[in-house]
Design a protein around this motif. Structure first.
Motif, PDB file in Angstrom:
ATOM      1  N   VAL A  95       0.848  -1.196   0.000  1.00  0.00           N
ATOM      2  CA  VAL A  95       0.000   0.000   0.000  1.00  0.00           C
ATOM      3  C   VAL A  95       0.884   1.246   0.000  1.00  0.00           C
ATOM      4  CG1 VAL A  95      -1.780   1.267   1.246  1.00  0.00           C
ATOM      5  CG2 VAL A  95      -1.854  -1.224   1.161  1.00  0.00           C
ATOM      6  N   SER A  96       2.011   1.155   0.728  1.00  0.00           N
ATOM      7  CA  SER A  96       2.879   2.336   0.817  1.00  0.00           C
ATOM      8  C   SER A  96       3.418   2.713  -0.555  1.00  0.00           C
ATOM      9  CB  SER A  96       4.019   2.088   1.798  1.00  0.00           C
ATOM     10  OG  SER A  96       4.997   1.263   1.202  1.00  0.00           O
ATOM     11  N   ILE A  97       3.526   1.721  -1.451  1.00  0.00           N
ATOM     12  CA  ILE A  97       4.014   2.044  -2.807  1.00  0.00           C
ATOM     13  C   ILE A  97       2.960   2.877  -3.534  1.00  0.00           C
ATOM     14  CG2 ILE A  97       4.691   1.069  -5.024  1.00  0.00           C
ATOM     15  CD1 ILE A  97       5.699  -1.402  -3.305  1.00  0.00           C
ATOM     16  N   LEU A  98       1.715   2.483  -3.320  1.00  0.00           N
ATOM     17  CA  LEU A  98       0.637   3.244  -3.955  1.00  0.00           C
ATOM     18  C   LEU A  98       0.530   4.642  -3.361  1.00  0.00           C
ATOM     19  CD1 LEU A  98      -2.077   0.461  -4.092  1.00  0.00           C
ATOM     20  CD2 LEU A  98      -0.550   1.203  -5.918  1.00  0.00           C
ATOM     21  N   ASP A  99       0.960   4.756  -2.098  1.00  0.00           N
ATOM     22  CA  ASP A  99       0.849   6.029  -1.393  1.00  0.00           C
ATOM     23  C   ASP A  99       1.687   7.148  -1.980  1.00  0.00           C
ATOM     24  OD1 ASP A  99      -1.069   5.536   0.414  1.00  0.00           O
ATOM     25  OD2 ASP A  99       0.259   5.183   2.120  1.00  0.00           O
ATOM     26  N   ILE A 100       2.570   6.828  -2.903  1.00  0.00           N
ATOM     27  CA  ILE A 100       3.356   7.924  -3.479  1.00  0.00           C
ATOM     28  C   ILE A 100       2.539   8.641  -4.561  1.00  0.00           C
ATOM     29  CG2 ILE A 100       5.589   6.890  -2.932  1.00  0.00           C
ATOM     30  CD1 ILE A 100       5.844   6.086  -5.874  1.00  0.00           C
ATOM     31  N   ASP A 101       1.294   8.207  -4.719  1.00  0.00           N
ATOM     32  CA  ASP A 101       0.338   8.897  -5.594  1.00  0.00           C
ATOM     33  C   ASP A 101       0.897   9.172  -6.989  1.00  0.00           C
ATOM     34  OD1 ASP A 101      -1.339   8.805  -3.427  1.00  0.00           O
ATOM     35  OD2 ASP A 101      -0.809  10.814  -2.744  1.00  0.00           O
ATOM     36  N   GLU A 102       0.810  10.477  -7.404  1.00  0.00           N
ATOM     37  CA  GLU A 102       1.166  10.818  -8.788  1.00  0.00           C
ATOM     38  C   GLU A 102       2.596  10.460  -9.144  1.00  0.00           C
ATOM     39  OE1 GLU A 102      -0.047  14.226  -7.044  1.00  0.00           O
ATOM     40  OE2 GLU A 102      -1.488  12.610  -6.827  1.00  0.00           O
ATOM     41  N   MET A 103       3.420  10.362  -8.117  1.00  0.00           N
ATOM     42  CA  MET A 103       4.812  10.051  -8.405  1.00  0.00           C
ATOM     43  C   MET A 103       4.937   8.711  -9.139  1.00  0.00           C
ATOM     44  SD  MET A 103       8.001  10.080  -5.855  1.00  0.00           S
ATOM     45  CE  MET A 103       9.614  10.473  -6.438  1.00  0.00           C
ATOM     46  N   LEU A 104       3.948   7.859  -8.912  1.00  0.00           N
ATOM     47  CA  LEU A 104       3.952   6.576  -9.623  1.00  0.00           C
ATOM     48  C   LEU A 104       4.016   6.803 -11.131  1.00  0.00           C
ATOM     49  CD1 LEU A 104       1.472   3.999  -8.066  1.00  0.00           C
ATOM     50  CD2 LEU A 104       3.882   3.681  -8.594  1.00  0.00           C
ATOM     51  N   LEU A 105       3.365   7.900 -11.561  1.00  0.00           N
ATOM     52  CA  LEU A 105       3.361   8.183 -12.997  1.00  0.00           C
ATOM     53  C   LEU A 105       4.769   8.541 -13.475  1.00  0.00           C
ATOM     54  CD1 LEU A 105       0.048  10.247 -13.148  1.00  0.00           C
ATOM     55  CD2 LEU A 105       0.390   7.802 -13.623  1.00  0.00           C
ATOM     56  N   ASP A 106       5.474   9.342 -12.621  1.00  0.00           N
ATOM     57  CA  ASP A 106       6.858   9.677 -12.977  1.00  0.00           C
ATOM     58  C   ASP A 106       7.701   8.419 -13.040  1.00  0.00           C
ATOM     59  OD1 ASP A 106       6.013  12.242 -12.810  1.00  0.00           O
ATOM     60  OD2 ASP A 106       6.854  12.598 -10.796  1.00  0.00           O
ATOM     61  N   VAL A 107       7.442   7.560 -12.056  1.00  0.00           N
ATOM     62  CA  VAL A 107       8.205   6.322 -12.018  1.00  0.00           C
ATOM     63  C   VAL A 107       7.938   5.528 -13.296  1.00  0.00           C
ATOM     64  CG1 VAL A 107       8.502   4.120 -10.835  1.00  0.00           C
ATOM     65  CG2 VAL A 107       8.244   6.216  -9.504  1.00  0.00           C
ATOM     66  N   ALA A 108       6.680   5.469 -13.645  1.00  0.00           N
ATOM     67  CA  ALA A 108       6.318   4.698 -14.832  1.00  0.00           C
ATOM     68  C   ALA A 108       6.992   5.270 -16.079  1.00  0.00           C
ATOM     69  CB  ALA A 108       4.805   4.684 -14.997  1.00  0.00           C
ATOM     70  N   GLU A 109       7.283   6.569 -16.037  1.00  0.00           N
ATOM     71  CA  GLU A 109       7.947   7.180 -17.177  1.00  0.00           C
ATOM     72  C   GLU A 109       9.415   6.765 -17.270  1.00  0.00           C
ATOM     73  OE1 GLU A 109       7.708  11.638 -17.757  1.00  0.00           O
ATOM     74  OE2 GLU A 109       5.721  10.817 -18.283  1.00  0.00           O
ATOM     75  N   GLN A 110      10.027   6.664 -16.076  1.00  0.00           N
ATOM     76  CA  GLN A 110      11.451   6.328 -16.064  1.00  0.00           C
ATOM     77  C   GLN A 110      11.687   4.831 -16.034  1.00  0.00           C
ATOM     78  OE1 GLN A 110      14.000   8.445 -13.214  1.00  0.00           O
ATOM     79  NE2 GLN A 110      12.214   9.715 -12.800  1.00  0.00           N
TER      80      GLN A 110
END
Ligand SMILES: Cc1cc2nc3c(=O)[nH]c(=O)nc-3n(C[C@H](O)[C@H](O)[C@H](O)COP(=O)(O)OP(=O)(O)OC[C@H]3O[C@@H](n4cnc5c(N)ncnc54)[C@H](O)[C@@H]3O)c2cc1C
Ligand code: SF4
Ligand code: SF4
Lengths: 325, 656
Positions: free
Chosen positions: A20-35
């Protein structure tokens, strides 16, 4: 731009909080998905064992593994993932130090199973066993290991990110550093040298703790004063402080989830020896045996308090029946 | 290639008789990092020391391990040898294979040899991680401060001044002298107290090395051994002491004359607003008591004293002054107070003027005291036919002071002698005692002589003292006679417990020295360091450390002066090299370590929010290092890695 990094998240014996804590980074997940390309994440996708087996050696760049290694299957899986991964991050307290599950090390495997499956409070269901014969053939279940050990005692680990679970802020600091090859390895160091006391906003005094009071029984807690000074056991002094002390800030004592600060091996013994040095220090030369015992006995459940998250990584590791006998 | 040299001592047959030293030498030479190993009959002997020195050079050693006796015996010897050989003395480690091995395992050579191997290996492992350590140095201010001007403080100040040290003597009363100045005669020789004290007081006044600061108190103490910074408050006396010759004209003229209880005479007579505590006061000068002076209260309205003072010494504009001192060492000699006997209600103190304390009796017997040495009933001036002493009032009492006052018995015996001199021989004298303690030199003899003076010794503590119409009556169960006695007296003399003087707690906090559970200042070791405190550079003397008589106070005072002098005579002080230090990148400011340091060497730096150790104060006990929950504290010479390596080496199993 260079090729996207391949990353993965895996969980072993755990409560799910780390995921759940991974999901908690919210929009940052999108940045991660970009990199990065998430190639493996059982919690969100549905990869099969065979898919992992088929991967090349070091095919995954970074693998986050959380949870305790409780079952033989956990062990097999992390060993396999290690083969397929360049850098492993031990994610969360269970992976780093054994976590709450590690307190199971105070009992033997048999005692745990017995308690879990034949206890009066649970249904008297079938006792789990590795092989069960059914009409259709043999069923195979994962088997419990004797003890929980931290992840790095099973496989090599490059980075540690403890916390129960790690806070989004910690992951937000860590992820870019891990994904960016330009960043120095030291800056990816995720455990602080300083303890929770450093960021903790509470006013504190020289310690002269007369006795500990269980928090449930503490009345009139001063919200601005160090909890330990008020006789409430707070693990802050012995706990790595990258969390920025969110618990004590709202008046809850630190329970020690981050484990010890960098360079310290045994969180619980550090805390115990610090407390033992300052408890009842006022006029200690004149104390009777009974008074000393009274002070000592005010520490309730010492193992559970001092080692709530780190028994398996401590010097004790687990209960030694061979020594007992 | 440089490496570690291991030197194994036979200690005659002390070690070699139990440990196979040749086998041990061979074993040592194979250890990690060891480039040279040898053994010799007596390593501490001159040839043994030469052997080490030569080997360091010839074998190009960078560190040395000596396996011999306890480091308590010879660590310093070998450190000096190693230093002579050109190495840093902390590159030396000692393995104790005598006390910890051969002596305790003399029955099993094989096992003793195995253990010796472990011990040597542990030292070698520690040696591998050892590094050069340096002592730090601080400059020493050679001046001293003595707090409290009783006989103890006076003695310390004179001793130090005689050694050429500059001494500041701070006393809170207008005159020095302390309790001894109030005494008439002194046991066991019965010499007159002021006859032996006054010359010492004038010596203080005359000694150019002593700067007397009376009517003053310590306000603040900073710094540490060698360099204390002290702020002293000099209270306003409203009299210019440079001008005042103590002629006393002012006191006679004072409109409040006879209206203020005279402290020196224990309230048995009165003084005025301008006063000197007693005729022999030092400094010889008058002081205005600001709390009772009419002029100070009503803005100069009364001019009586100013009119008579021919020297124009009175200065109503005088103000408190803060004096800043820098000293290298401090001696505390703040003495004691008597417990207020009203605490024991049954003894009726305060209910009749005929129930007095022993100190009041001193004043009454004194020829220059409030009654000019005449002893009558204080209530009505009638003759005294019977006097009863009650010893241990509040002393040796679990509810009040559990300790013995150490002077009560002897004081009462002294009073018997003096009363016999002053009163008719048929006057009854009773002493209600618990035990008579006459332990000092000549004291038991004095006690015997007192027994010949027709005294009733009653072993028991009175249960009650009742004030009757004429006499004071008390009930006491005599445990020797097994009998309840009723005694009538004209004077009942209470001998109260001794307490640390008022303000001792506050002073101990300012000085960062500890008090023992009885409230007196605590010595660093009850037997071996009786005048040291746990704070380096601060010493204690006299009754502030615990009740004692004059001879003991004076001995301790001279001892404290000698102790202080060992510091003050040095230009520089070296701190231990194996001390603790705090890494401020790790310290998280939990303040756990601060209260644990027995030497108060750790302070919290509010600005940087970290704990800090003052090197010169640290004694290297290691308490803090083992406690710090973040591992921020390193004990030099005993680093965690060293200890871990030693444990590992100590626990390795023998192969096979
Ligand atoms: C009734 C009686 C009879 C005694 N008779 C004898 C006897 O015959 N023989 C004998 O050997 N002993 C006798 N004693 C004991 C004797 O009085 C003490 O041993 C002696 O006075 C101790 O000296 P001192 O300097 O330690 O303390 P004190 O005499 O108490 O002197 C302490 C001084 O320090 C000053 N002071 C206190 N606090 C501070 C402060 N914070 N700042 C600055 N100054 C301060 C005080 O004003 C005082 O001047 C008797 C005691 C009593 C009560
Ligand atoms: S115990 Fe350690 S962390 Fe705590 S204040 Fe002292 S040095 Fe700092
Ligand atoms: S080693 Fe001992 S003396 Fe030095 S600072 Fe720590 S506790 Fe104090």
């Amino acid at each position: 731009m260079s090729e996207k990094k391949k990353i993965g998240f895996y969980w072993t014996g755990s409560c799910g909080g780390c995921q759940v804590s991974i999901l908690d980074i919210d929009e940052m997940l999108l940045d991660v998905a970009e990199q990065a390309e998430i190639v493996f994440w059982p919690c969100a996708m549905d990869p099969k064992y065979e898919d992992v087996k088929a991967m090349d050696e070091n095919e995954i760049d970074i693998m986050f593994i959380n949870g305790a290694i409780r079952l033989d299957e956990n062990k097999e899986m992390v060993e396999l993932l290690r083969e397929k991964t360049k850098e492993v991050v031990s994610y969360g307290s269970c992976a780093c130090n054994g976590g709450v599950f590690g307190l199971g090390n105070l009992s033997s495997k048999d005692e745990l199973l017995e308690k879990g499956y034949t206890n009066k409070t649970t249904d008297q269901g079938p006792f789990p066993q590795k092989i069960t014969e059914v009409e259709e053939g043999e069923l195979e279940l994962a088997e419990m290991l004797d003890h929980i050990k931290p992840l790095d005692e099973h496989i090599d680990v490059e980075y540690y990110l403890p916390g129960c679970p790690p806070l989004p802020t910690q992951l937000e600091d860590a992820l870019p550093a891990l994904l960016d090859d330009e960043i120095e390895v030291e800056e990816r160091d995720l455990i602080t040298d300083k303890s929770v006391c450093d960021p903790c906003p509470m006013e504190r005094e020289e310690k002269e703790i007369e006795r500990l009071i269980p928090i449930q029984e503490a009345t009139d807690i001063d919200p601005d004063e160090c909890l330990l000074d008020q006789g409430i056991l707070c693990m802050g002094p012995a706990t790595a402080g990258m969390c920025e002390a969110p618990c004590t800030e709202v008046g809850h004592p630190c329970v020690g989830c981050n484990g010890p600060v960098k360079g310290v091996e045994d969180q619980g013994s550090r805390m115990a020896s610090a407390l033992a040095s300052v408890m009842g220090i006022e006029g200690e030369e004149n104390k009777t045996e009974e008074e000393v015992m009274e002070t000592m006995n005010s520490v309730r459940d010492p193992t559970g308090s001092f080692y709530m998250f780190s028994l398996p990584s401590s010097i004790m590791q687990f209960r030694r029946d061979d020594i007992d006998e | 290639m440089s490496g570690i040299g291991v030197f194994i001592c036979h200690c005659g047959s002390n070690i070699a008789g139990t440990v196979d030293v040749d086998e041990l030498t061979e074993y040592a030479s194979d250890l990690n990092g060891v480039t040279f190993a040898t053994n010799y009959k007596y390593m501490c002997s001159d040839p043994g020391q030469e052997l080490i020195k030569d080997s360091v050079e010839e074998q190009d050693l960078d560190s040395v391990v000596v396996a011999a006796c306890s480091p308590r015996m010879h660590e310093e010897t070998f450190q000096a040898v190693v230093e002579d050989a050109g190495l840093n003395p902390y590159r030396f480690q000692m393995a104790n294979i005598r006390e910890q091995c051969s002596w305790v395992h003399s029955d099993d050579m094989e096992k003793a040899t195995e253990k010796a191997k472990h011990l040597v290996e542990m030292s070698v492992e520690k040696s591998r991680l050892s590094e050069d350590l340096e002592k730090t140095e601080v400059d020493v201010n050679s001046d001293a401060l003595v707090i409290g001007g009783g006989i103890a403080g006076i003695q310390s100040a004179l001793d130090l001044a005689d050694q050429g040290k500059k001494v500041y003597l701070v006393e809170r009363e207008p005159s020095i002298g302390g309790k001894m100045a109030q005494l008439d005669k002194t046991f066991p020789t019965l010499d007159c107290s002021s006859c032996i004290l006054t010359p010492k007081m004038t010596d203080v006044a005359r000694n150019p090395n002593i700067e007397l600061l009376t009517y003053s108190e310590v306000e603040e103490v900073d710094g540490s051994v060698g360099d204390f910074e002290v702020k002293v408050k000099k209270k306003a006396t409203y009299v210019d002491w440079d001008k005042c010759t103590a002629c006393g004209d002012c006191a006679e003229a004072c409109r409040r004359s006879g209206n203020v209880e005279d402290e020196f005479n224990e309230g048995l007579d009165n003084r005025g607003a301008i006063y000197t505590p007693f005729p022999q006061a030092v400094p010889a000068a008058y002081t205005i008591d600001s709390e009772v002076c009419i002029s100070l209260e009503y803005d100069g309205t009364c001019t009586s004293c100013r009119e008579v003072c021919e020297l124009d010494a009175i200065d109503l504009d005088d103000e408190d002054e803060i004096v800043e001192l820098n000293v290298g060492s401090i001696i505390v000699a703040t003495g004691y107070d008597l417990m207020d006997p009203e605490k024991i209600y049954e003894y009726g103190y305060g209910k009749s003027k005929d129930i007095i304390t022993n100190l009041e009796l001193e004043r009454i017997i004194d020829a220059s005291g409030p009654t000019d040495g005449e002893i009558h009933r204080l209530s009505d001036g009638e003759d005294v036919e019977s006097v009863t002493f009650i010893l241990c009032v509040g002393s040796r009492d679990e509810e009040l002071q559990s300790y013995c006052c150490r002077i009560g018995c002897m004081g009462a015996l002294k009073h018997v002698h003096l009363l016999r001199d002053h009163l008719d021989e048929d006057v009854d004298i009773n002493i209600c005692y618990t035990d008579i303690r006459s332990f000092g030199k000549g004291y038991e003899e004095f006690y015997r002589r007192t027994r010949d003076l027709d005294v009733n010794f009653v072993r028991g503590r009175p249960s009650e003292v009742n004030v009757q119409e004429e006499k004071v009556e008390l009930n006491v169960f005599d445990t020797t006679m097994d009998k309840l006695l009723q005694v009538e007296s004209d004077l009942v003399v209470l001998v109260p417990a001794l307490l640390p003087s008022e303000g001792t707690e506050e002073l101990s906090r300012q000085l960062r020295i500890t008090r023992s559970s009885d409230g007196f200042l605590q010595e660093a070791h009850p037997k071996l360091r009786p005048m040291d405190t746990f704070t380096n550079g601060i010493f204690i003397a006299g009754c502030c450390q615990g009740p004692k008589d004059i001879p003991d106070s004076v001995s301790q005072a001279s001892g404290a002066a000698a102790k202080a002098s060992t510091i003050l005579s040095k230009d520089k002080l070296q701190s231990e090299a194996t001390i603790a230090s705090i890494d401020d990148d790790i310290c998280s400011g939990c303040k756990m370590c601060i209260s644990v340091c027995p030497y108060d060497a750790i302070e919290y730096n509010e600005e940087d929010e970290v704990a800090e150790i003052t090197d010169v104060l640290c004694m290297g006990c290691g308490s803090c290092a083992s406690l710090c929950p973040t591992g921020a504290i390193e004990h030099k010479g005993f680093k965690d890695e060293m200890l871990e390596a030693m444990i590992d080496a100590g626990l390795t199993e023998e192969e096979g």
